[in-house]
Scaffold this active site. Structure first.
Site, PDB file in Angstrom:
ATOM      1  N   SER A 122     -10.862 -39.709  -3.508  1.00 34.36           N
ATOM      2  CA  SER A 122     -10.323 -40.820  -3.086  1.00 34.36           C
ATOM      3  C   SER A 122     -11.156 -41.500  -2.303  1.00 34.36           C
ATOM      4  O   SER A 122     -11.824 -40.877  -1.370  1.00 34.36           O
ATOM      5  CB  SER A 122      -8.959 -40.700  -2.399  1.00 34.36           C
ATOM      6  OG  SER A 122      -8.041 -40.175  -3.229  1.00 34.36           O
ATOM      7  N   GLU A 144     -12.394 -43.761   3.213  1.00 35.36           N
ATOM      8  CA  GLU A 144     -12.201 -42.385   3.834  1.00 35.36           C
ATOM      9  C   GLU A 144     -13.525 -41.447   3.462  1.00 35.36           C
ATOM     10  O   GLU A 144     -13.451 -40.238   4.010  1.00 35.36           O
ATOM     11  CB  GLU A 144     -11.124 -41.953   3.277  1.00 35.36           C
ATOM     12  CG  GLU A 144     -11.102 -41.479   1.980  1.00 35.36           C
ATOM     13  CD  GLU A 144      -9.748 -40.608   1.790  1.00 35.36           C
ATOM     14  OE1 GLU A 144      -8.654 -40.836   2.322  1.00 35.36           O
ATOM     15  OE2 GLU A 144      -9.634 -39.758   0.822  1.00 35.36           O
TER      16      GLU A 144
END
Length: 326
Positions: free
Chosen positions: A249, A319
């Site tokens: 992600s 992230e």
């Protein structure tokens, strides 16, 4: 072996070969490589060369490499399986320490001790075969134990409801760390400060050397069923790394909305810059179609951020870690 603390600091402008020579006075020279491309050591298959790459094969070796780099004033970075990072096209200056410390032992009472370079999937399979539960939720996630603790590894499980996020902190007992102050210490969960995608390691330059987990006896056949369910569920929602390399992600979770959903609603699945593409399967994952560069990835991230900002007013925050020079 020479004492790392007795070495003389290295100053700016030193060549990779000179860095390797200085490090080689303490570290095993057969495991030092100069100007080593890092792309093959990451799940994204992107990244330029490390000035010096070193394979640390034990926890003590890992601690010595870090201590030596600190004593020589050489920038350093510990590399596990290379997931959740984007390495810059210009590479990484200083020393990259590849954590290959994989020794581990599983006791009859379910206590698992392992060095931090052990691969989570290998430990999952071994503990499941032995009939111990606690790690089976993390099958298929590319990570070392060090990375798993750094991020507080988690997964929606068990099947079929997928209503609860399981965290590796739930089976964590303790770990030995090399603190940024230079001392080695065994610490518990209070020190680690486990949270969602966050631990003390995001805020201090401490490094996990080894860890201990408490697992519970369970039926091996049941655990194998959970492995199959988790692999099937994950495989239907994430691109296969073997075919389409990725860093996992890209953007942090937006509670109640979901970064991937916002990107999808902008119509960006399949959008690409160079060989970097927003996955057709999961819009919060960028894939490498073969020859993607970190510049492609940065441009694609910026495009997704701008589209979501303009349409929904949300700010997408990456992230993944950006390592080295871009």
């Amino acid at each position: 072996m020479p004492d790392p603390a007795s070495t003389s600091p290295i100053h700016g402008g030193t060549t990779p070969a000179a860095l390797a020579e200085a490090l080689g006075r303490v570290l095993d020279t057969t495991r030092l490589r100069v100007n080593e491309p890092l792309a093959p050591y990451t799940t994204f298959r992107i990244g330029g060369p490390a000035d010096v790459l070193y394979d640390a094969t034990t926890a003590d070796d890992l601690a010595t490499a870090i201590t030596t780099a600190r004593a020589l004033n050489i920038p350093w970075f510990v590399l596990g399986l290379g997931a959740n990072i984007v390495v810059g096209d210009r590479g990484v200056r200083g020393l990259v320490i590849r954590n290959q410390a994989k020794a581990h032992r599983l006791s009859a009472d379910g206590t698992l001790w392992t060095e931090s370079g052990a691969v989570v999937q290998d430990l999952v399979l071994e503990t499941v075969r032995a009939g111990f539960s606690g790690l089976e939720h993390y099958i298929g996630i590319p990570s070392t134990i060090g990375g798993a603790l750094w991020q507080n590894l988690h997964f929606l499980s068990p099947a079929p409801e997928r209503e609860r996020t399981m965290f590796i902190s739930e089976v964590f007992a303790s770990c030995e760390i090399l603190r940024e102050e230079g001392d080695r210490r065994v610490v518990d969960a209070d020190y680690i400060q486990f949270a969602y995608d966050d631990t003390v390691f995001h805020h201090r330059r401490d490094v996990v050397l080894s860890a201990t987990f408490r697992l519970e006896a369970s039926d091996s056949a049941t655990l194998h069923r959970i492995l199959q369910e988790n692999l099937s569920w994950r495989g239907s929602r994430h691109p296969w790394l073997q075919v389409h390399p990725s860093a996992g992600s890209i953007f942090k979770k937006i509670e109640g909305v979901g970064a991937g959903r916002l990107i999808d609603q902008c119509g960006l699945k399949g959008f690409r810059v160079g060989d970097a593409q927003i996955s057709h399967i999961h819009a919060n994952i960028l894939v490498n179609l073969g020859h993607a560069t970190s510049a492609d990835v940065q441009a694609l991230i910026a495009h997704a951020q701008a589209a979501v900002r303009e349409k929904f007013g949300y700010e997408l925050e990456p992230e993944v870690g950006f390592i080295g020079e871009f």
